[in-house]
Design an enzyme around this catalytic site. Structure first.
Site, PDB file in Angstrom:
ATOM      1  N   HIS A 281       0.811  -1.216   0.000  1.00  0.00           N
ATOM      2  CA  HIS A 281       0.000   0.000   0.000  1.00  0.00           C
ATOM      3  C   HIS A 281       0.846   1.270   0.000  1.00  0.00           C
ATOM      4  CE1 HIS A 281      -2.718  -2.761   2.596  1.00  0.00           C
ATOM      5  NE2 HIS A 281      -3.041  -2.892   1.327  1.00  0.00           N
TER       6      HIS A 281
ATOM      7  N   TYR B  25      -0.301   1.348  13.614  1.00  0.00           N
ATOM      8  CA  TYR B  25       0.330   2.284  12.693  1.00  0.00           C
ATOM      9  C   TYR B  25       0.018   3.692  13.165  1.00  0.00           C
ATOM     10  CZ  TYR B  25      -0.900  -1.335   9.095  1.00  0.00           C
ATOM     11  OH  TYR B  25      -1.112  -2.472   8.372  1.00  0.00           O
TER      12      TYR B  25
END
Length: 193
Positions: free
Chosen positions: A62, A132
């Protein structure tokens, strides 16, 4: 925190500097000042948590295109992962090179992913969680990805893939999107590498 730059300029492995006593240990996992001293962009726009039920689960590769390119500070808070990042900066001497790092709850290590990098990981244990801290808001109109199985990227996943989303398995290989990727990932005037 102990900062170790990888072979990809601007990408760092962060190890804990543990202060131990009879209770266990204490360690800082993020510091804006220390991050700035190492040239990192310590902006946190969002914090995300991913739970992976099955060992072998794969997420990635990603990224977001500029002007919403994102930094990531990735940590495994339960279980273990192999995290792989790919330099997608066309002007970089390490363009299309990658590094892989094992992050686990046991080693407490995290990985700082600069802007304009592809990112993905595979869970090495059942019930693995990753956290994250992301430097840009999720922006669907500029999200992108590359096939995690593209031989052109040369990525090696340690386990058989047990789970992957339809979206992630559908990303195109680099050869099909290279011109667009290079155009959209080009360094903006005045931006740091």
């Amino acid at each position: 925190m102990i900062f170790t730059e990888t072979k990809l300029a601007g990408a760092f492995i962060l190890d804990l500097e543990r202060r131990e006593d009879n209770r266990g240990f204490f360690a800082r996992t993020f510091c804006q000042h220390e991050s700035e001293e190492h040239g990192l962009r310590p902006v946190i726009a969002q914090a995300n948590l991913a739970h992976n039920k099955r060992k072998g689960t794969l997420r990635g590769m990603h990224f977001q295109f500029p002007p919403a390119a994102e930094t990531k500070l990735v940590r495994c808070t339960r279980g273990a992962i192999v995290d792989i990042i790919v330099d997608l900066r066309p002007e970089s001497p390490t363009y299309l090179q990658h590094v892989e790092v094992e992050l686990s709850a046991d080693n407490g290590r995290s990985l700082y992913v600069p802007e304009r990098f592809g990112h993905g990981y595979q869970a090495l244990e059942d019930n693995t969680e990753t956290s994250y801290q992301v430097g840009e808001f999720y922006t669907p109109g500029v999200e992108g990805g590359l096939s995690p199985f593209d031989p052109g990227l040369g990525l090696t996943w340690p386990l058989e893939v047990t789970e992957i989303s339809e979206k992630d398995s559908g990303w195109a290989p680099l050869a099909e999107v290279k011109d667009e990727l290079e155009r959209r990932m080009a360094k903006l005037e005045g931006a740091a590498l």
